[in-house]
Design an enzyme around this catalytic site. Structure first.
Site, PDB file in Angstrom:
ATOM      1  N   HIS A   3      -5.825   3.365  -1.376  1.00 56.36           N
ATOM      2  CA  HIS A   3      -7.160   3.647  -0.860  1.00 56.36           C
ATOM      3  C   HIS A   3      -7.558   5.043  -1.338  1.00 56.36           C
ATOM      4  CE1 HIS A   3      -9.869   3.862   3.029  1.00 56.36           C
ATOM      5  NE2 HIS A   3     -10.537   4.145   1.918  1.00 56.36           N
ATOM      6  N   THR A  42      -8.313   3.271   8.622  1.00 54.86           N
ATOM      7  CA  THR A  42      -9.506   2.426   8.728  1.00 54.86           C
ATOM      8  C   THR A  42      -9.529   1.757  10.105  1.00 54.86           C
ATOM      9  OG1 THR A  42      -9.149   1.995   6.392  1.00 54.86           O
ATOM     10  CG2 THR A  42     -10.846   0.687   7.472  1.00 54.86           C
ATOM     11  N   GLU A  45      -8.780   0.098  -2.610  1.00 55.58           N
ATOM     12  CA  GLU A  45      -9.656   0.076  -1.428  1.00 55.58           C
ATOM     13  C   GLU A  45     -10.614   1.245  -1.534  1.00 55.58           C
ATOM     14  OE1 GLU A  45      -6.989   0.499   1.804  1.00 55.58           O
ATOM     15  OE2 GLU A  45      -6.123  -1.477   1.576  1.00 55.58           O
ATOM     16  N   GLU A  95     -10.798  -9.703   3.072  1.00 54.94           N
ATOM     17  CA  GLU A  95      -9.520  -9.331   3.681  1.00 54.94           C
ATOM     18  C   GLU A  95      -9.790  -9.250   5.175  1.00 54.94           C
ATOM     19  OE1 GLU A  95      -7.240  -5.922   2.189  1.00 54.94           O
ATOM     20  OE2 GLU A  95      -6.475  -5.653   4.235  1.00 54.94           O
ATOM     21  N   ASN A 151       0.853  -1.194   0.000  1.00 55.91           N
ATOM     22  CA  ASN A 151       0.000   0.000   0.000  1.00 55.91           C
ATOM     23  C   ASN A 151       0.892   1.248   0.000  1.00 55.91           C
ATOM     24  OD1 ASN A 151      -1.470   2.257   1.002  1.00 55.91           O
ATOM     25  ND2 ASN A 151      -3.074   0.888   1.713  1.00 55.91           N
ATOM     26  N   ARG A 191      -9.797   7.798  -0.761  1.00 49.82           N
ATOM     27  CA  ARG A 191     -10.739   8.245   0.266  1.00 49.82           C
ATOM     28  C   ARG A 191     -11.647   9.337  -0.284  1.00 49.82           C
ATOM     29  NH1 ARG A 191     -10.616   7.434   5.640  1.00 49.82           N
ATOM     30  NH2 ARG A 191      -9.193   5.818   6.311  1.00 49.82           N
ATOM     31  N   HIS A 232      -3.637  -4.755   7.739  1.00 48.76           N
ATOM     32  CA  HIS A 232      -3.799  -3.625   8.648  1.00 48.76           C
ATOM     33  C   HIS A 232      -2.934  -3.784   9.891  1.00 48.76           C
ATOM     34  CE1 HIS A 232      -5.405   0.023  10.276  1.00 48.76           C
ATOM     35  NE2 HIS A 232      -5.894   0.248   9.081  1.00 48.76           N
ATOM     36  N   HIS A 243       0.878   6.217   1.808  1.00 47.80           N
ATOM     37  CA  HIS A 243       1.597   7.191   2.639  1.00 47.80           C
ATOM     38  C   HIS A 243       2.741   7.895   1.919  1.00 47.80           C
ATOM     39  CE1 HIS A 243      -1.164   6.549   5.723  1.00 47.80           C
ATOM     40  NE2 HIS A 243      -0.892   5.263   5.828  1.00 47.80           N
ATOM     41  N   ARG A 294      -7.476  12.596   0.991  1.00 49.20           N
ATOM     42  CA  ARG A 294      -6.396  13.096   1.867  1.00 49.20           C
ATOM     43  C   ARG A 294      -5.011  12.628   1.414  1.00 49.20           C
ATOM     44  NH1 ARG A 294      -7.495   9.678   7.334  1.00 49.20           N
ATOM     45  NH2 ARG A 294      -9.569  10.559   7.065  1.00 49.20           N
TER      46      ARG A 294
HETATM   47  N1  PXP Z   1      -5.914  -3.205   4.336  1.00 48.74           N
HETATM   48  C1  PXP Z   1      -6.874  -2.253   4.420  1.00 48.74           C
HETATM   49  C2  PXP Z   1      -8.265  -2.624   4.102  1.00 48.74           C
HETATM   50  C3  PXP Z   1      -6.553  -0.930   4.781  1.00 48.74           C
HETATM   51  O1  PXP Z   1      -7.519  -0.010   4.873  1.00 48.74           O
HETATM   52  C4  PXP Z   1      -5.194  -0.611   5.026  1.00 48.74           C
HETATM   53  C5  PXP Z   1      -4.835   0.802   5.353  1.00 48.74           C
HETATM   54  O2  PXP Z   1      -5.109   1.637   4.269  1.00 48.74           O
HETATM   55  C6  PXP Z   1      -4.234  -1.625   4.902  1.00 48.74           C
HETATM   56  C7  PXP Z   1      -4.623  -2.919   4.578  1.00 48.74           C
HETATM   57  C8  PXP Z   1      -2.785  -1.371   5.178  1.00 48.74           C
HETATM   58  O3  PXP Z   1      -2.639  -1.104   6.522  1.00 48.74           O
HETATM   59  P1  PXP Z   1      -1.232  -0.600   7.093  1.00 48.74           P
HETATM   60  O4  PXP Z   1      -0.944   0.704   6.405  1.00 48.74           O
HETATM   61  O5  PXP Z   1      -1.462  -0.468   8.550  1.00 48.74           O
HETATM   62  O6  PXP Z   1      -0.215  -1.643   6.727  1.00 48.74           O
END
Ligand code: PXP
Length: 239
Positions: free
Chosen positions: A43, A101, A70, A153, A7, A45, A193, A10, A49
């Protein structure tokens, strides 16, 4: 061997902090792929953001592995999904004020209602694989199955957050039981997550989980050691 989808939200968070042109999540995604990851997750949003609509268009054009988008189950997001056509959609709950999330979808709230079922069917009709982000709870799995989702997931955030060893083991057992049930029902099983270089190994031992979506810990490490090294370190643990 489990797959890793990284992901890159960030990277965009850093860019948006200055509303600048860099760092670019699309460039980061390319480097993530070169480092050997199996897919890219972002993701989009409602409040934009971090990831922007432009990022999605470019990611879809640039990435060669698999794009997992996402999103919340809203009419606006359905339109985006059907335009971009990522390989996979993970449906998540979304609250405007949350930092990230906070938990899985509560599918009990969708019983007897058609909206989510129709949302899933529209995506599947367009050839997109659909997963629902849910807490490790057998009831949520059964509901996800009834809604016609390709997979789930499993939310690992509570496992990741627990400091107490016994409580952490309890959460892990919940994830295991949920993964086994989803697999038995023929659903794809993913997890994510809060997973990091310290806590991921225990979850990787659950064979039913075929893919991990991991973001924050990899991007945080990449600031210090570079993105290639950060992805490779995580791949070693996941595989
Ligand atoms: N899975 C989902 C559904 C999420 O919303 C997120 C965060 O955007 C992640 C995985 C990744 O989580 P993390 O950034 O804590 O590794």
């Amino acid at each position: 061997m489990a797959r890793l989808s990284v992901n890159v939200d960030h990277v965009a968070t850093l860019r948006q902090a200055r509303l600048a042109a860099e760092p670019d999540p699309v460039t980061a995604a390319t480097l993530v792929e070169i480092a050997g990851a199996d897919g890219i997750t972002v993701h989009l949003r409602e409040d934009r953001r971090h990831i922007q609509d432009r990022d999605l268009i470019m990611l879809k054009k640039m990435i060669k592995t698999s794009l997992n988008l996402e999103m919340a189950a809203t009419p606006e997001m359905l339109k985006v999904a059907l335009t971009i056509k990522p390989e996979m959609i993970t449906v998540v709950p979304e609250k405007r004020k949350e930092l990230t999330t906070e938990g899985g979808l509560d599918l009990r709230l969708h019983r007897g209602k058609d909206q989510l079922k129709r949302f899933i069917a529209s995506l599947k009709d367009a050839g997109i694989i659909v997963n629902l982000f849910i807490d490790p709870d057998p009831e949520q799995i059964r509901n996800a199955h009834k809604l016609g989702s390709n997979g789930v997931e499993i939310h690992t955030g509570r496992y990741a957050d627990k400091k107490d060893k016994t409580l952490k083991e309890k959460e892990l057992k919940r994830i295991y039981n949920t993964a086994v049930l989803a697999d038995r029902l023929g659903m794809a099983v993913h997890a994510g997550h809060g997973l990091d270089y310290q806590n991921v190994s225990r979850v990787v031992q659950i064979e039913e989980i075929k893919e991990f979506a991991i973001g924050f810990s990899i991007i945080a490490r990449s600031v210090i050691v570079g993105i290639e090294r950060a992805v490779k370190d995580m791949l070693e643990l996941v595989r």
